[in-house]
Design a protein around this motif. Structure first.
Motif, mmCIF file in Angstrom:
data_model
loop_
_atom_site.group_PDB
_atom_site.id
_atom_site.type_symbol
_atom_site.label_atom_id
_atom_site.label_comp_id
_atom_site.label_asym_id
_atom_site.label_seq_id
_atom_site.Cartn_x
_atom_site.Cartn_y
_atom_site.Cartn_z
ATOM 1 N N ALA A 1 3.153 7.735 9.089
ATOM 2 C CA ALA A 1 3.821 6.501 9.004
ATOM 3 C C ALA A 1 4.456 6.352 10.495
ATOM 4 C CB ALA A 1 4.834 6.435 7.964
ATOM 5 N N SER A 2 5.376 7.510 10.810
ATOM 6 C CA SER A 2 5.883 7.305 12.151
ATOM 7 C C SER A 2 5.203 7.307 13.225
ATOM 8 C CB SER A 2 6.921 8.700 12.084
ATOM 9 O OG SER A 2 7.821 8.581 11.288
ATOM 10 N N THR A 3 4.156 7.802 13.149
ATOM 11 C CA THR A 3 3.057 7.924 14.197
ATOM 12 C C THR A 3 2.648 6.298 14.373
ATOM 13 O OG1 THR A 3 2.145 9.948 13.722
ATOM 14 C CG2 THR A 3 0.800 8.489 15.099
ATOM 15 N N MET A 4 2.197 5.662 13.515
ATOM 16 C CA MET A 4 1.711 4.396 13.700
ATOM 17 C C MET A 4 2.979 3.078 13.913
ATOM 18 S SD MET A 4 -1.379 4.712 13.426
ATOM 19 C CE MET A 4 -1.627 3.060 13.768
ATOM 20 N N THR A 5 4.114 3.312 13.382
ATOM 21 C CA THR A 5 5.223 2.615 13.785
ATOM 22 C C THR A 5 5.609 2.691 15.264
ATOM 23 O OG1 THR A 5 6.941 4.053 13.073
ATOM 24 C CG2 THR A 5 6.210 2.270 11.432
ATOM 25 N N SER A 6 5.584 3.946 15.716
ATOM 26 C CA SER A 6 5.581 4.435 17.227
ATOM 27 C C SER A 6 4.655 3.698 17.938
ATOM 28 C CB SER A 6 5.818 5.847 17.311
ATOM 29 O OG SER A 6 6.803 6.415 16.680
ATOM 30 N N ALA A 7 3.278 3.721 17.477
ATOM 31 C CA ALA A 7 2.113 3.105 18.294
ATOM 32 C C ALA A 7 2.382 1.767 18.247
ATOM 33 C CB ALA A 7 1.060 3.297 17.417
ATOM 34 N N LEU B 1 0.941 -1.388 -0.086
ATOM 35 C CA LEU B 1 0.172 0.032 0.032
ATOM 36 C C LEU B 1 1.006 1.274 -0.128
ATOM 37 C CD1 LEU B 1 -2.667 -1.021 2.528
ATOM 38 C CD2 LEU B 1 -2.550 -1.562 0.337
ATOM 39 N N SER B 2 1.082 1.820 -1.231
ATOM 40 C CA SER B 2 2.123 2.861 -1.344
ATOM 41 C C SER B 2 1.203 4.100 -1.253
ATOM 42 C CB SER B 2 2.590 3.063 -2.765
ATOM 43 O OG SER B 2 3.673 3.773 -2.949
ATOM 44 N N GLU B 3 1.538 4.964 -0.108
ATOM 45 C CA GLU B 3 0.970 6.106 0.051
ATOM 46 C C GLU B 3 1.063 7.156 -1.155
ATOM 47 O OE1 GLU B 3 -2.105 8.001 2.302
ATOM 48 O OE2 GLU B 3 -1.098 6.030 2.788
ATOM 49 N N THR C 1 -3.661 12.526 13.206
ATOM 50 C CA THR C 1 -5.048 12.010 13.439
ATOM 51 C C THR C 1 -5.450 10.895 12.984
ATOM 52 O OG1 THR C 1 -5.496 13.616 11.454
ATOM 53 C CG2 THR C 1 -5.614 14.657 13.673
ATOM 54 N N ASN C 2 -4.802 10.369 11.795
ATOM 55 C CA ASN C 2 -5.180 9.175 11.287
ATOM 56 C C ASN C 2 -4.992 7.950 12.343
ATOM 57 O OD1 ASN C 2 -5.771 9.805 8.560
ATOM 58 N ND2 ASN C 2 -3.518 10.138 8.260
ATOM 59 N N ALA C 3 -4.219 8.122 13.426
ATOM 60 C CA ALA C 3 -3.880 7.126 14.455
ATOM 61 C C ALA C 3 -5.449 6.871 15.066
ATOM 62 C CB ALA C 3 -2.822 7.607 15.279
ATOM 63 N N PHE C 4 -6.045 7.887 15.074
ATOM 64 C CA PHE C 4 -7.345 7.553 16.004
ATOM 65 C C PHE C 4 -8.369 6.529 15.142
ATOM 66 C CE2 PHE C 4 -8.489 11.657 18.532
ATOM 67 C CZ PHE C 4 -7.088 11.836 18.715
ATOM 68 N N ILE C 5 -8.368 6.395 13.832
ATOM 69 C CA ILE C 5 -9.162 5.511 13.110
ATOM 70 C C ILE C 5 -8.310 4.060 13.141
ATOM 71 C CG2 ILE C 5 -9.764 4.790 10.753
ATOM 72 C CD1 ILE C 5 -10.060 7.795 10.110
ATOM 73 N N HIS C 6 -7.002 4.216 12.978
ATOM 74 C CA HIS C 6 -6.291 3.038 12.942
ATOM 75 C C HIS C 6 -6.224 2.239 14.378
ATOM 76 C CE1 HIS C 6 -5.205 3.789 8.949
ATOM 77 N NE2 HIS C 6 -4.307 4.710 9.329
ATOM 78 N N LEU C 7 -6.150 2.989 15.470
ATOM 79 C CA LEU C 7 -6.192 2.346 16.590
ATOM 80 C C LEU C 7 -7.327 1.534 17.245
ATOM 81 C CD1 LEU C 7 -3.400 4.587 18.581
ATOM 82 C CD2 LEU C 7 -3.242 1.926 18.090
ATOM 83 N N ILE C 8 -8.469 2.402 16.763
ATOM 84 C CA ILE C 8 -9.865 2.052 17.031
ATOM 85 C C ILE C 8 -9.997 0.517 16.316
ATOM 86 C CG2 ILE C 8 -12.310 2.298 16.691
ATOM 87 C CD1 ILE C 8 -11.639 5.455 17.386
ATOM 88 N N ALA C 9 -9.728 0.649 15.078
ATOM 89 C CA ALA C 9 -9.975 -0.529 14.186
ATOM 90 C C ALA C 9 -8.764 -1.525 14.661
ATOM 91 C CB ALA C 9 -9.415 -0.232 12.775
ATOM 92 N N ASP D 1 2.023 4.223 5.763
ATOM 93 C CA ASP D 1 1.044 4.704 6.608
ATOM 94 C C ASP D 1 -0.112 3.528 6.827
ATOM 95 O OD1 ASP D 1 2.219 7.196 5.917
ATOM 96 O OD2 ASP D 1 0.312 7.905 5.605
ATOM 97 N N LYS D 2 -0.553 2.846 5.864
ATOM 98 C CA LYS D 2 -1.628 1.771 6.144
ATOM 99 C C LYS D 2 -1.267 0.401 6.408
ATOM 100 C CE LYS D 2 -4.273 5.366 5.114
ATOM 101 N NZ LYS D 2 -3.108 6.460 4.651
#
Length: 579
Positions: A206-212, A89-91, A277-285, A128-129
């Motif tokens: 990307a960095s937000t989600m890898t950190s998460a 999945l290439s952003e 803010t994308n982390a909100f959607i991803h972490l909930i999922a 990201d995804k």
């Protein structure tokens, strides 16, 4: 070691003796067809490496090489590695948005791990995804899994100044639209802003989600911060390969790691980083896949007690390379752990040890990049959850990335029904857009986008840019790139395409944004709102067949994580009968 060789999943495929049965004979003969002797794999954990490498994903262009280091680690620890390609999945290239395909990759990851003789998995992603997708799939498959992140690219350079992907592009692009720079400057920037393999080196999605992922405990400590081309990244890949073998013998599965406390710590980490803010959607999922009920209200509650500590663009000054040399995520978590009641140090991670063990006494080498709570950039996390008659199920704003004058604002709406209309008309003087106007984009949500594209940083008219205006209140049911900035209200739910209140806004209506009060409201009477609702007619579906039709039928709203309902729900999904 808690498992015996005959308790491995792969044993059900290959057996232990030549007389194990016809199916086992067939499987072993096919391994020989691959050039693999029985002594190389029988009785050893078979580790599947899910690799999102491709020729058209620059964030992952080095993951083929990293997979070789992972294999080395697996072999050193006595396992047998098998690399398998999965969707990339290439952003940077995928249309209409890779968000539309996050659940497809999650489903692919889950079913590959379930249907092949995998004892453990190494997940390789970063763009990201890919992070949420791979972790969602691994959580649902629930076999031992560890994540190897792609790592951020090197910092960009423009005429001797460090520049960050996305963030500085938007700024220079606005300067170009305002007539302040020209083609020569843009050409130079184009050549200097992406200098190496790796994902965005700002605190984007990307960095937000890898950190998460690291905060959740699904990576080895320090994994998320290492630049993609640093030799430490090679070593971390090999170490991850070694560790997954141990996890298999220990039967350390995702359900033992992805607890309620782990997700609360991941949310706190995202907020302390000033993350996307994308982390909100991803972490909930992701939480939903792990059986954890995580809501927007949890984000807002945690935000009120977590300080913003990472001085990284787009909200701060530095880039991920600076963050790594300042001590990386373990150092930031060490500072966050000093805030009473924010983290849960006793929970387990992929290391098999408590989370707190990996963040105790980690030094900070640059206190301007990684702040202490006493010197925080803000006493609260930088993202707020808004509600009101315009967003009954919630909306989000990254207010630390907005101009302070706009944090409380009332202005007249200028409404666009699609992104193409916005692009076509934004500079039309007849719209009479002023700095006080509230730009509204609708039909850009999960179903209306389709796929909820990153349209949320709505462009400001050229003539206002020329006057020096660089921020306005902008509202949409879309997402925004984690590298973006501005007073952008996002993820309005329910979305306009399904009849949410955003569909009822008319140009000229007054809209009030009040971050402190967590309010987003349309200033018209309840009766007028009801009348408009009665007159609203649903649009035609975007798709009539294919994956798009499947997506439209099953996608949930932003506040629910945009997962497919049939993937998110609990229930039986039996192990395959390998016989």
């Amino acid at each position: 070691m808690t498992k015996k060789p005959e308790e491995l999943r792969s044993y059900r495929w290959f057996g232990g003796e030549r007389t194990s049965g016809l199916r086992a004979f067939g499987h072993r003969s096919r391994m020989r067809q691959l050039g693999v002797e029985p002594e190389e794999h029988l009785g050893k954990p078979l580790i599947v490496i899910l690799n999102t490498w491709s020729d058209i994903n620059p964030c992952h262009m080095h993951l083929r090489q990293r997979a070789e280091q992972v294999k080395r680690g697996v072999l050193e620890a006595g396992g047998f590695p098998v690399e398998m390609p999965v969707a990339t999945l290439s952003e940077t290239f995928q249309k209409p948005t890779p968000m539309m395909y996050r659940n497809l990759l999650a489903m692919e990851a889950e079913e590959l791990l379930r249907s092949y003789p995998a004892d453990g998995a190494v997940l390789m992603g970063g763009c990201d995804k890919t992070t949420p997708a791979l972790l969602m799939g691994a959580a649902s498959a629930n076999i031992p899994a560890i994540y190897v992140t792609a790592g951020p690219m090197l910092r960009g350079n423009f005429r001797g100044q460090p520049v960050g992907s996305g963030t500085d592009v938007w700024k220079f692009w606005d300067d170009a639209r305002a007539g302040l720079i020209g083609d020569c400057e843009l050409a130079e920037l184009e050549c200097g802003i992406a200098r190496s393999p790796g994902h965005c080196m700002t605190m984007g999605t990307a960095s937000t989600m890898t950190s998460a992922a690291e905060a959740l405990g699904m990576t080895l400590p320090g994994m998320a911060s290492i630049p993609a081309v640093d030799s430490a990244h090679y070593r971390m890949a090999a170490a991850s390969g070694r560790r997954i073998v141990g996890m298999v013998w220990e039967d350390l599965t995702p359900d033992k790691i992805l607890s309620r406390e782990a997700f609360e710590d991941a949310v706190a980490t995202v907020l302390a980083l000033g993350g996307s803010t994308n982390a909100f959607i991803h972490l909930i999922a992701m939480a939903g896949r792990a059986g954890v009920d995580l809501t927007l209200d949890d984000f807002d509650a945690i935000s009120r007690r977590v300080p913003w500590l990472a001085n990284i663009r787009p909200s701060g000054e530095y880039l991920m390379e600076d963050f790594y040399f300042a001590g990386g995520l373990p150092a930031l978590l060490g500072q966050l752990a000093k805030v009473p009641g924010v983290l849960h140090p006793e929970r387990v991670t992929v290391t098999g040890r408590p989370f707190g063990d990996q963040i105790t006494e980690v030094p900070v080498h640059n206190p301007d990049v990684i702040r202490s709570a006493d010197a925080a950039l803000a006493v609260e996390g930088g993202v707020a959850v808004l509600r009101g008659n315009l967003a009954p199920d919630g909306a989000v704003i990254k207010h630390i990335a907005a101009e302070p004058r706009l944090i409380k604002h009332t202005g007249p709406a200028v409404v666009f029904d699609s992104y193409s209309e916005l692009q076509r008309r934004i500079n039309d003087p007849a719209l009479n857009i002023t700095p006080d106007s509230v730009l509204v984009l609708r039909n850009a949500g999960p179903k209306g986008g389709p796929g909820m594209p990153e349209y949320g940083m709505l462009p400001i008219p050229d003539y206002l840019l020329a006057q020096g205006v660089r921020d306005m209140v902008r509202i949409s049911d879309a997402r925004m790139s984690g590298t973006s900035y501005g007073a952008c209200v996002l993820h309005v739910a329910p979305e306009a395409f399904t009849g949410g209140p955003l569909a009822l806004v008319q140009t000229g209506d007054l809209i009030t944004l009040d971050v402190a009060a967590r309010e987003l409201s349309l200033d018209i009477s309840e009766r007028d709102l009801e009348t408009r609702q009665e007159r609203w007619r649903p649009p035609e579906p975007k798709f009539e067949r294919g994956y798009g039709a499947l997506y439209t039928e099953h996608i949930t709203q932003a506040n629910e994580g945009c997962d497919f309902g049939f993937l998110a729900r609990r229930g039986r999904n039996p192990e395959p009968n390998a016989q």
